[in-house]
Enzyme design. Structure first.
Site, PDB file in Angstrom:
ATOM      1  N   ASP A 184       3.353   1.029  -9.043  1.00  0.00           N
ATOM      2  CA  ASP A 184       2.086   0.388  -8.682  1.00  0.00           C
ATOM      3  C   ASP A 184       0.965   0.685  -9.680  1.00  0.00           C
ATOM      4  O   ASP A 184       0.824   1.822 -10.147  1.00  0.00           O
ATOM      5  CB  ASP A 184       1.671   0.940  -7.305  1.00  0.00           C
ATOM      6  CG  ASP A 184       0.414   0.297  -6.753  1.00  0.00           C
ATOM      7  OD1 ASP A 184       0.463  -0.898  -6.444  1.00  0.00           O
ATOM      8  OD2 ASP A 184      -0.610   0.994  -6.637  1.00  0.00           O
TER       9      ASP A 184
ATOM     10  N   ASP B 105       8.436   1.526  -3.691  1.00  0.00           N
ATOM     11  CA  ASP B 105       7.165   1.428  -4.401  1.00  0.00           C
ATOM     12  C   ASP B 105       6.740   2.838  -4.802  1.00  0.00           C
ATOM     13  O   ASP B 105       6.854   3.766  -4.002  1.00  0.00           O
ATOM     14  CB  ASP B 105       6.110   0.814  -3.463  1.00  0.00           C
ATOM     15  CG  ASP B 105       5.284  -0.261  -4.138  1.00  0.00           C
ATOM     16  OD1 ASP B 105       4.587   0.073  -5.105  1.00  0.00           O
ATOM     17  OD2 ASP B 105       5.332  -1.417  -3.678  1.00  0.00           O
TER      18      ASP B 105
ATOM     19  N   GLU C 119       3.833  -2.530 -12.453  1.00  0.00           N
ATOM     20  CA  GLU C 119       2.751  -3.499 -12.206  1.00  0.00           C
ATOM     21  C   GLU C 119       1.619  -3.144 -13.170  1.00  0.00           C
ATOM     22  O   GLU C 119       0.987  -2.095 -13.038  1.00  0.00           O
ATOM     23  CB  GLU C 119       2.267  -3.414 -10.759  1.00  0.00           C
ATOM     24  CG  GLU C 119       1.268  -4.523 -10.456  1.00  0.00           C
ATOM     25  CD  GLU C 119       0.218  -4.145  -9.420  1.00  0.00           C
ATOM     26  OE1 GLU C 119      -0.386  -5.051  -8.858  1.00  0.00           O
ATOM     27  OE2 GLU C 119      -0.015  -2.939  -9.200  1.00  0.00           O
TER      28      GLU C 119
ATOM     29  N   HIS D 109       2.694  -9.544  -2.302  1.00  0.00           N
ATOM     30  CA  HIS D 109       1.777  -9.225  -1.202  1.00  0.00           C
ATOM     31  C   HIS D 109       0.306  -9.245  -1.630  1.00  0.00           C
ATOM     32  O   HIS D 109      -0.570  -9.000  -0.807  1.00  0.00           O
ATOM     33  CB  HIS D 109       2.134  -7.845  -0.648  1.00  0.00           C
ATOM     34  CG  HIS D 109       1.946  -6.770  -1.678  1.00  0.00           C
ATOM     35  ND1 HIS D 109       2.764  -6.664  -2.788  1.00  0.00           N
ATOM     36  CD2 HIS D 109       1.021  -5.803  -1.800  1.00  0.00           C
ATOM     37  CE1 HIS D 109       2.331  -5.668  -3.544  1.00  0.00           C
ATOM     38  NE2 HIS D 109       1.284  -5.117  -2.971  1.00  0.00           N
ATOM     39  N   ASP D 110       0.041  -9.484  -2.912  1.00  0.00           N
ATOM     40  CA  ASP D 110      -1.346  -9.534  -3.400  1.00  0.00           C
ATOM     41  C   ASP D 110      -1.790 -10.949  -3.727  1.00  0.00           C
ATOM     42  O   ASP D 110      -2.893 -11.148  -4.249  1.00  0.00           O
ATOM     43  CB  ASP D 110      -1.491  -8.695  -4.680  1.00  0.00           C
ATOM     44  CG  ASP D 110      -1.299  -7.211  -4.431  1.00  0.00           C
ATOM     45  OD1 ASP D 110      -1.589  -6.751  -3.316  1.00  0.00           O
ATOM     46  OD2 ASP D 110      -0.858  -6.511  -5.370  1.00  0.00           O
TER      47      ASP D 110
HETATM   48  C1  GLC Z   1      -1.476  -2.782  -6.446  1.00  0.00           C
HETATM   49  C2  GLC Z   1      -0.884  -3.189  -5.131  1.00  0.00           C
HETATM   50  C3  GLC Z   1      -2.000  -3.537  -4.202  1.00  0.00           C
HETATM   51  C4  GLC Z   1      -2.862  -2.305  -4.008  1.00  0.00           C
HETATM   52  C5  GLC Z   1      -3.320  -1.733  -5.355  1.00  0.00           C
HETATM   53  C6  GLC Z   1      -3.822  -0.345  -5.193  1.00  0.00           C
HETATM   54  O1  GLC Z   1      -2.134  -3.817  -7.090  1.00  0.00           O
HETATM   55  O2  GLC Z   1       0.031  -4.217  -5.296  1.00  0.00           O
HETATM   56  O3  GLC Z   1      -1.554  -4.035  -2.972  1.00  0.00           O
HETATM   57  O4  GLC Z   1      -3.983  -2.623  -3.244  1.00  0.00           O
HETATM   58  O5  GLC Z   1      -2.291  -1.669  -6.293  1.00  0.00           O
HETATM   59  O6  GLC Z   1      -2.753   0.537  -4.928  1.00  0.00           O
END
Ligand code: GLC
Ligand code: CA
Length: 550
Positions: free
Chosen positions: A202, A101, A260, A325-326
């Site tokens: 991320d 990540d 992401e 995980h979200d």
């Molecule tokens: C992304 C991650 C999440 C995190 C956020 C801030 O959305 O997947 O788990 O809280 O970024 O880094």
């Protein structure tokens, strides 16, 4: 450096590990790298050829590692750098690529860069973060971070506010600062030199902030602040930086990358994930669970699949996932985790893995793991869940109502420990797990499902093997039938003279199939007892059938 085909990412099946919850090797209740190493054979047995590790770097864990205090250090809760090397080598020996990540929108407030930056307006790090003078004695604008409250935090030493689009423990980096950019590039190369094969990048849509810091037009939360994410997404400066990272690091290292991102329009998919743009190989569009729960339907999902297929078919690629995980657990959100848990979990697998794009399997998904339901808000760990609950209480919900809603959206649904067997704590830890184990573990666990040919786990293995063995499923074209049917999914994958057809009933009711596939070919995989497909077939609830053309 490993030499690879440029589009090697197209043949991956990626297993996402949330290290804190995967396997604890030393009884402290926290999953760790040695734990993952001890389960590499299990991971390999699934047939996947890549893992994506959620962050393992040094972090005070206000957001479970998405708040990094040392990009080149390993969180001691997870192990040492040597453990990392053992894990990397263990993956590579098994033909598994290691994807890490990359969290570079922000760092932890305990990162030495931030500690130096907040100490003074002078010096190398003073510009590494986004600082702003007060306006009329208070915050520069009405922005809220995505975890609630103002997105600005006051620092006495500098007499300024810093910006944080996530929690106040996650200050945003200032990508306009060249020295910061060069430090990040050097850090990514450093990992590339240590054998990392790619990155899941991320929260990468917000590198450039809305110029001039205008107020957000969104309705305010109870705190009076409004979400800033929207007006800070997908700005030209952000695309420019991603393009630079790609040409200077990702491509020279043949790294696989998945961003992401925020995708509001088809154009956004194109911008992030088409080859000609040189940004990412594919993207994971982020949709907040609260929005997803309120808006998704089988038909809406199908329309999105068709639309994004068209946008990227000539020149791009897709990440295929329903879980991470979200998000809530996929069988709970999109399937039926009570009446048809096994069958609907298999159907979701069949649909995702039969589509063009790179499939992602989130740990436990392959068992049909379902949402948790803790008794009290105190049992929830997730910063987002706790803030959501507080906001609900502040706006007049009763504790019962607030908890019921928090349960549905909580990211802890995906973070409860992996269920290995029916021993104490599901075999995850000999100590007290950091987050409660789902009480259904005696029934739903690896050991039990490994011994059962009709389990969700066995279906995943068969599906992944089918995909890895078929060029048409990995690389072929996609053609949908019944694009407007509210619950039936029917599509064909073709490459040269090889074709496969999937039909699935994305509903809890028997549904007649208005297609004659009786002469198409043999059933190669199915989540019911069906052995052939007659004319005028009625599909069972959540039934999914894959045919191979004769
Ligand atoms: C992304 C991650 C999440 C995190 C956020 C801030 O959305 O997947 O788990 O809280 O970024 O880094
Ligand atoms: Ca541990």
């Amino acid at each position: 450096m490993q030499k690879r085909k440029q589009d090697w990412f197209k043949d991956l099946v990626i297993y996402q590990i949330y290290p804190r919850s995967f396997m604890d090797s030393n009884g402290d209740g926290i999953g760790d790298l040695k734990g993952i190493i001890s389960r590499l054979d299990y991971i390999a047995s699934l047939g996947v050829n890549a893992i994506w590790l959620s962050p393992i770097y040094s972090s005070p864990c206000f957001d479970n590692g998405y708040d990094i205090s040392d990009y080149q250090g390993i969180n001691p809760d997870y192990g040492t750098f040597e453990d990392f090397e053992l894990l990397r080598d263990g993956c590579h020996e098994r033909g598994i690529a290691l994807i890490m990540d990359l969290v570079v929108n922000h760092t932890s407030h305990l990162h030495p860069w931030f500690i130096a930056s907040k100490a003074s307006r002078e010096g190398k790090y003073s510009d590494y973060y986004i600082w702003h003078d007060p306006v009329d004695g208070h915050e520069p604008n009405n922005w809220a971070g995505s975890f609630g409250g103002s997105a600005w935090e006051w620092v006495e030493e500098r007499g300024q506010y810093y910006l944080h689009l996530f929690s106040k423990e996650q200050p945003d980096l200032n990508w306009k600062c060249d020295a910061l950019k060069e430090d990040i590039i050097a850090m990514i190369r450093w990992w590339g030199d240590r054998g990392v094969d790619g990155f899941r990048v991320d929260a990468i849509s917000y590198l450039e902030k809305a110029p001039g810091f205008p107020d957000s037009p969104l309705p305010p939360f109870s705190t009076g602040f409004s979400l800033a994410m929207d007006i800070c997404s997908n700005l030209p400066g952000t695309h420019k930086i991603i393009n630079e990272l790609s040409s200077r690091v990702f491509q020279p290292y043949s790294m696989m990358t998945v961003g992401e991102v925020i995708c509001r329009t088809p154009q956004d998919y194109h911008d992030y994930a088409s080859c000609s743009r040189h940004e990412f190989d594919m993207c994971i569009p982020f949709v907040p669970p609260v929005v997803e729960i309120a808006t998704w339907s089988p038909l809406a999902m199908k329309k999105k699949i068709i639309e994004t297929y068209e946008v990227l078919r000539e020149d791009g690629w897709w990440a295929r996932f329903l879980s991470n995980h979200d998000k809530p657990r996929q069988v709970s959100l999109y399937g039926d985790d009570t009446r048809f848990r096994t069958r609907s979990a298999k159907m979701l697998c069949a649909i995702m893995h039969m589509l063009p794009g790179t499939p992602y399997v989130y740990q436990g998904e392959e068992l049909g793991m379902a949402d948790v339901s803790y008794d009290s808000i105190d049992d929830y760990d997730d910063i987002d869940t706790r803030n959501f609950y507080a906001e609900k209480i502040a706006t007049g919900s009763s504790p019962e109502e607030a908890l019921a809603e928090a349960r549905l959206i909580s990211r802890d649904n995906a973070r409860s420990p992996m269920q290995w067997d029916d021993s104490a704590n599901a075999g995850f830890s000999s100590g007290r797990p950091w987050l409660g184990v789902n009480p259904d573990y005696a029934e739903w666990n690896v050991k039990k499902e490994e011994g059962d040919a009709s389990s969700v786990l066995s279906f995943y293995k068969a599906m992944i093997a089918l995909r890895r063995g078929s060029e048409a499923i990995r690389r072929g074209s996609l053609a949908f039938d019944l694009p407007d049917d509210p619950v039936l999914y029917a599509f064909e994958r073709t490459l040269d003279d090889e074709s496969y057809y999937l039909v699935a009933n994305f509903s809890g009711k028997d549904t007649a199939l208005p297609l004659d596939l009786s002469g198409y070919g043999d059933i190669v995989l199915c989540n019911t007892e069906r052995t052939f497909l007659a004319k005028d077939t009625v599909l069972a609830p959540y039934e999914a059938i894959i045919l191979k053309r004769q």
